[in-house]
Design a protein around this motif. Structure first.
Motif, mmCIF file in Angstrom:
data_model
loop_
_atom_site.group_PDB
_atom_site.id
_atom_site.type_symbol
_atom_site.label_atom_id
_atom_site.label_comp_id
_atom_site.label_asym_id
_atom_site.label_seq_id
_atom_site.Cartn_x
_atom_site.Cartn_y
_atom_site.Cartn_z
ATOM 1 N N TYR A 62 8.750 4.397 -20.497
ATOM 2 C CA TYR A 62 9.141 5.028 -19.232
ATOM 3 C C TYR A 62 9.127 3.963 -18.144
ATOM 4 O O TYR A 62 8.543 2.887 -18.296
ATOM 5 C CB TYR A 62 8.208 6.192 -18.871
ATOM 6 C CG TYR A 62 6.796 5.782 -18.519
ATOM 7 C CD1 TYR A 62 6.439 5.492 -17.204
ATOM 8 C CD2 TYR A 62 5.822 5.689 -19.500
ATOM 9 C CE1 TYR A 62 5.149 5.117 -16.883
ATOM 10 C CE2 TYR A 62 4.537 5.308 -19.193
ATOM 11 C CZ TYR A 62 4.201 5.030 -17.880
ATOM 12 O OH TYR A 62 2.917 4.646 -17.571
ATOM 13 N N VAL A 63 9.765 4.265 -17.039
ATOM 14 C CA VAL A 63 9.805 3.325 -15.923
ATOM 15 C C VAL A 63 9.816 4.122 -14.627
ATOM 16 O O VAL A 63 10.491 5.159 -14.517
ATOM 17 C CB VAL A 63 11.036 2.395 -16.013
ATOM 18 C CG1 VAL A 63 12.332 3.195 -15.966
ATOM 19 C CG2 VAL A 63 11.003 1.359 -14.901
ATOM 20 N N ASP A 64 9.033 3.650 -13.654
ATOM 21 C CA ASP A 64 9.049 4.223 -12.307
ATOM 22 C C ASP A 64 10.101 3.481 -11.497
ATOM 23 O O ASP A 64 10.010 2.260 -11.300
ATOM 24 C CB ASP A 64 7.677 4.089 -11.648
ATOM 25 C CG ASP A 64 6.646 4.998 -12.283
ATOM 26 O OD1 ASP A 64 7.023 6.112 -12.674
ATOM 27 O OD2 ASP A 64 5.464 4.610 -12.383
ATOM 28 N N VAL A 65 11.081 4.203 -11.032
ATOM 29 C CA VAL A 65 12.197 3.614 -10.293
ATOM 30 C C VAL A 65 11.876 3.676 -8.807
ATOM 31 O O VAL A 65 11.656 4.764 -8.253
ATOM 32 C CB VAL A 65 13.514 4.350 -10.593
ATOM 33 C CG1 VAL A 65 14.662 3.700 -9.835
ATOM 34 C CG2 VAL A 65 13.791 4.358 -12.090
ATOM 35 N N GLY A 66 11.818 2.512 -8.172
ATOM 36 C CA GLY A 66 11.527 2.448 -6.748
ATOM 37 C C GLY A 66 12.641 1.749 -5.990
ATOM 38 O O GLY A 66 13.736 1.514 -6.517
ATOM 39 N N ASN A 197 10.320 13.029 -13.323
ATOM 40 C CA ASN A 197 9.605 13.257 -12.075
ATOM 41 C C ASN A 197 10.397 12.653 -10.923
ATOM 42 O O ASN A 197 11.009 11.592 -11.065
ATOM 43 C CB ASN A 197 8.204 12.639 -12.125
ATOM 44 C CG ASN A 197 7.336 13.102 -10.969
ATOM 45 O OD1 ASN A 197 7.608 14.138 -10.362
ATOM 46 N ND2 ASN A 197 6.302 12.343 -10.651
ATOM 47 N N ILE A 198 10.413 13.347 -9.783
ATOM 48 C CA ILE A 198 11.027 12.857 -8.549
ATOM 49 C C ILE A 198 9.979 12.970 -7.455
ATOM 50 O O ILE A 198 9.513 14.071 -7.143
ATOM 51 C CB ILE A 198 12.295 13.657 -8.180
ATOM 52 C CG1 ILE A 198 13.339 13.526 -9.295
ATOM 53 C CG2 ILE A 198 12.865 13.162 -6.859
ATOM 54 C CD1 ILE A 198 14.605 14.337 -9.035
ATOM 55 N N THR A 199 9.586 11.826 -6.898
ATOM 56 C CA THR A 199 8.493 11.816 -5.918
ATOM 57 C C THR A 199 8.976 11.697 -4.475
ATOM 58 O O THR A 199 8.227 11.993 -3.554
ATOM 59 C CB THR A 199 7.532 10.660 -6.218
ATOM 60 O OG1 THR A 199 8.262 9.428 -6.244
ATOM 61 C CG2 THR A 199 6.863 10.857 -7.578
ATOM 62 N N ALA A 200 10.208 11.239 -4.240
ATOM 63 C CA ALA A 200 10.745 11.107 -2.885
ATOM 64 C C ALA A 200 11.697 12.257 -2.585
ATOM 65 O O ALA A 200 12.172 12.949 -3.488
ATOM 66 C CB ALA A 200 11.451 9.770 -2.728
ATOM 67 N N ILE A 214 8.072 4.639 -4.790
ATOM 68 C CA ILE A 214 8.600 5.179 -6.035
ATOM 69 C C ILE A 214 9.465 6.395 -5.705
ATOM 70 O O ILE A 214 9.039 7.303 -4.985
ATOM 71 C CB ILE A 214 7.474 5.577 -7.004
ATOM 72 C CG1 ILE A 214 6.598 4.350 -7.297
ATOM 73 C CG2 ILE A 214 8.050 6.143 -8.292
ATOM 74 C CD1 ILE A 214 7.331 3.189 -7.906
ATOM 75 N N ILE A 215 10.667 6.410 -6.234
ATOM 76 C CA ILE A 215 11.582 7.528 -6.000
ATOM 77 C C ILE A 215 11.527 8.521 -7.160
ATOM 78 O O ILE A 215 11.402 9.728 -6.950
ATOM 79 C CB ILE A 215 13.014 7.006 -5.791
ATOM 80 C CG1 ILE A 215 13.070 6.133 -4.526
ATOM 81 C CG2 ILE A 215 14.001 8.162 -5.684
ATOM 82 C CD1 ILE A 215 14.429 5.511 -4.271
#
Length: 390
Positions: A62-66, A197-200, A214-215
């Motif tokens: 997995y990767v957190d896209v920022g 997951n979407i954090t933004a 992180i988006i």
């Protein structure tokens, strides 16, 4: 006959009868009144010796896209659960400021290139003047001072050209950086997978100067990694490559199989209990396994299928263990209405039953307790060969 002798002849048989009756009725004697011991027959079945643990499911990759630049998040182009491909655009940061910087850099670069052309023309003129001064000086038609001035003008023009070329190189570097930041306003998927997951939020202002915001998170859900916590007492029984399986709360009757990949060397201490994370992968072609699902995990230390099984409660330590490391035990077997001792060899053993290697056959009746079952309660049923579920 004396009266004392008469009482002795009558009393002795009565006392003997009372003693015999009491012995037959007393619990633990071999009389029929105490009831038969609790027994169970040797059955055929499967057995597993397992280490049980609890765990959670996580994507293996997995990767957190920022975002690498600050600005307002204009648009998020995907939603939860969306399938994305590598290189697909996911979001857009407001590019206005970065586009303006690029335009300014490009204009500055054009100005410097124009100045460079001017200085190159001036140097060409200075070279020609110096050439003429050299010819005139050779024929004594000019002064040394005029020649030196022409030579200095050539050197000055060359220095100015070098300075402008350096400025052009610096401006080009700045332009490349600003163009990169402009490109960073478009956020692309670094890998194929599922948006988990979407954090933004759209319209939110992101500040990348202090930390990378992180988006969203993209994960590859096939395969999944099972993260389990195994107590320090059970870790020595684990071997990399050993079979493992688990069930989930939503599908308690479906087993998913894998092989132990690694045991992490750094433990986690929870309530003074030392736990080691043990990982293995499982395929997820249907996509029904999701991150953070709970798993009841079993690591298979040993197993045997369709073998004679004897209850562990019937086993007693053998008087002498075999020199070759065989596991030998004593059991009491019902033979022709009598109970006899027998020495057997067992293989796989868990907390409930043991595999019989030799000494017993299916159908043999073994004693598991000298105490009969309480009145009104049935005798023990055959044990679950796989042991209790924790």
């Amino acid at each position: 006959m004396p009266r004392r002798a008469i009482f002795a002849l009558i009393g002795l048989p009565v006392i003997a009868a009372v003693l015999v009756g009491g012995w037959l009725l007393w619990p633990g004697s071999d009389g029929e009144s105490r009831g038969a011991p609790l027994t169970q027959k040797v059955s055929i079945g499967d057995i597993e010796d397992t280490v049980s643990a609890v765990g959670t499911l996580q994507p293996r990759e997995y990767v957190d896209v920022g975002t690498q630049v600050s600005g307002q998040l204009q648009k998020i182009m995907v939603d939860f659960g969306a399938k994305v491909e590598k290189g697909q655009q996911l979001a857009q940061i407001d590019p206005t400021v970065y586009q303006a910087k690029v335009s300014a850099d490009e204009a500055q670069l054009q100005s410097l290139k124009a100045q460079l052309a001017d200085k190159q023309a001036q140097k060409l003129l200075a070279d020609q003047q110096l050439k003429r001064q050299k010819e005139l000086l050779a024929s004594k038609a000019t002064s040394q001072d005029a020649h030196d001035i022409a030579d200095a003008n050539v050197k000055i023009a060359a220095a100015q050209i070098s300075m402008i070329e350096a400025q052009i190189q610096q401006t080009e570097s700045t332009l490349n950086g600003d163009r990169a930041n402009l490109n960073y306003t478009k956020i692309f998927a670094p890998m194929s997978g599922t948006v988990v997951n979407i954090t933004a939020k759209q319209g939110q202002t992101l500040n990348a100067n202090q930390q990378a915001p992180i988006i969203l998170r993209i994960a590859d859900l096939d395969p999944m990694t099972v993260w389990t916590q195994v107590s320090e007492a059970d870790v020595p029984r684990l071997k990399v490559g050993m079979p493992a399986y688990f069930t989930t709360l939503g599908q308690p009757d479906r087993k998913r199989f894998g092989k132990l990949r690694q045991v992490l060397p750094t433990p986690e201490v929870v309530n003074n209990v030392v736990l080691y994370s043990s990982l293995f992968e499982v395929e997820n072609p249907e996509g029904d396994l999701l991150p953070q699902m709970s798993a009841q995990v079993f690591f298979v230390v040993a197993a045997a299928k369709q073998v004679p099984l004897v209850p562990v409660a019937a086993l007693r330590p053998a008087r002498g263990q075999a020199a070759d490391g065989k596991k030998m035990y004593r059991v009491r077997v019902v033979e022709g209405g009598r109970i006899a001792d027998r020495t057997i060899e067992v293989g796989v053993i868990n907390r409930v039953v043991a595999e019989v290697k030799s000494g017993l056959a299916a159908g043999d009746e073994v004693v598991i307790s000298d105490t009969p079952p309480p009145a009104g309660k049935p005798a023990a049923k055959p044990a679950n060969a796989r042991g209790p579920r924790l």
